[in-house]
Design an enzyme around this catalytic site. Sequence first.
Site, short mmCIF file in Angstrom:
data_model
loop_
_atom_site.label_atom_id
_atom_site.label_comp_id
_atom_site.label_asym_id
_atom_site.label_seq_id
_atom_site.Cartn_x
_atom_site.Cartn_y
_atom_site.Cartn_z
N CYS B 29 0.91 -1.17 -0.21
CA CYS B 29 0.02 -0.14 -0.07
C CYS B 29 0.79 1.19 0.12
CB CYS B 29 -1.11 0.01 1.33
SG CYS B 29 -1.51 1.68 1.74
N LYS B 56 -10.09 -8.95 5.89
CA LYS B 56 -9.62 -8.08 7.12
C LYS B 56 -9.95 -8.56 8.55
CE LYS B 56 -9.61 -3.55 5.13
NZ LYS B 56 -10.23 -2.27 4.84
N VAL B 69 -6.05 1.18 6.39
CA VAL B 69 -4.60 1.32 6.80
C VAL B 69 -4.05 2.33 5.86
CG1 VAL B 69 -4.20 -1.05 7.49
CG2 VAL B 69 -3.93 -0.53 5.13
N GLU B 82 -5.28 8.20 8.04
CA GLU B 82 -5.13 9.03 7.13
C GLU B 82 -3.49 9.31 7.02
OE1 GLU B 82 -7.06 10.27 4.63
OE2 GLU B 82 -8.92 9.57 5.43
N SER B 83 -3.01 8.86 5.80
CA SER B 83 -1.44 9.02 5.75
C SER B 83 -1.01 10.37 5.90
CB SER B 83 -1.11 8.45 4.44
OG SER B 83 -1.63 9.27 3.46
#
Lengths: 240, 240
Positions: B29, B56, B69, B82-83
């Site tokens: 990801c 999941k 994720v 939230e990256s």
Amino acid sequence: MNSKHLTKGSRKPSPVRRGKLRLYSNRFCPYCQRVILVLDAKRIPYEVVNINLVNKPDWMFDKSPMGKVPALELDNGEVLYESLIIADYLDDKYNAHRLHAKDPLQKAKDQLLLKQFTKIINALLKTVSLGRIEHDEAQVISEGLAIFERELTDRPGPFFGGSRPGMLDYMIWPWCERSDVLKIYGKDYILKKEKYKQLMEWRKVMVEDEAVKKSWCSANTHIKYLQSSRAGVPNYDLLI
Amino acid sequence: MNSKHLTKGSRKPSPVRRGKLRLYSNRFCPYCQRVILVLDAKRIPYEVVNINLVNKPDWMFDKSPMGKVPALELDNGEVLYESLIIADYLDDKYNAHRLHAKDPLQKAKDQLLLKQFTKIINALLKTVSLGRIEHDEAQVISEGLAIFERELTDRPGPFFGGSRPGMLDYMIWPWCERSDVLKIYGKDYILKKEKYKQLMEWRKVMVEDEAVKKSWCSANTHIKYLQSSRAGVPNYDLLI
């Protein structure tokens, strides 16, 4: 703030004077209001150039991509756009009266809530463009507000930012100021005030805030503007 | 980083120990890689729990909305997701080796570029979901990259962050690492390397960066993973 909105053919404003800030704005744009709230809350002096969004001056396209507002012009000629990026910039640059939470975790949680609020904004945008409120949008709005209601219950309050409004309060305010506009989309959908007791209290203290007062408009004014916009002739100069 | 991806039915991990950080992640990801790059660049110790995204674990849904994720679990049980919000949190919380530009204007300009990059990401996502590259997406990608190419030309370099990678470098890197994957979408579309000389130089210095090296995968690995994903059976454990 209520100056006439400039259109195609209007004279390009002179360069920004040293030490000054200029906001290209629109009186009824909620994203612009976000920036105005930050400027007013932090007591940063600025001038406003209002832009007619359906008939933009040609020179506006040199200021920001597609002539978008809000756009903040600095005295070195640089122009920032995107309301949240401008708000963060102002909070970083002008240290006095910090609006973001000082604690990094609290700030991150506020950012997550703000991201959540974007879903409410999108549901409102869809409602306005359809001219009616659909079941899905009503659900997104009420579920979204329920999260904010719970959050206010969990925080010391009365503001999300504590004893005074913080960045999250100001970033969601423009849409909350306009919430009574929803009633024009049918009597079936009126925000059930008893479900949002904390938010209703919050609204009461928000309208008393000095920064909020400066740009505040009544529900009637917002409705009048919206009706002109729906009729295809947005009356940006309604307050002049 | 290459631990087995946990699925439905797997045992819930024990609480995060005091002073530790846990990242719920996925090896392929790109959003997760953003967070891993920040953690590695700032030399913050962390543990990884890899999650199988098509199957999941039930407990993952208690960690983040829809079990998304990346999700960062703190030792007080709080979970951030939230990256970009996680990346900002880490940069705020761990002051050593700041990744965001110190100058507020530079930081704001980097944020605008990052917003710009989101358009490239969306075009890539559409390409992957269609299984072919369309004219519109090819245009968004090449116009977007042209902006970054110009920007690198204007900056002292070799990184966007200057003499070492900054937040912008790391936030766009995961997709740049995967750019050679585009060639599987037809020989007509191969990024014209002579158009992006600065970006090609940047790629060369990025792969030498210690943080980048840690999570880096070859184009062949990315292609192998993508092919498994397109076949409906994403092989997350490809590297084990």
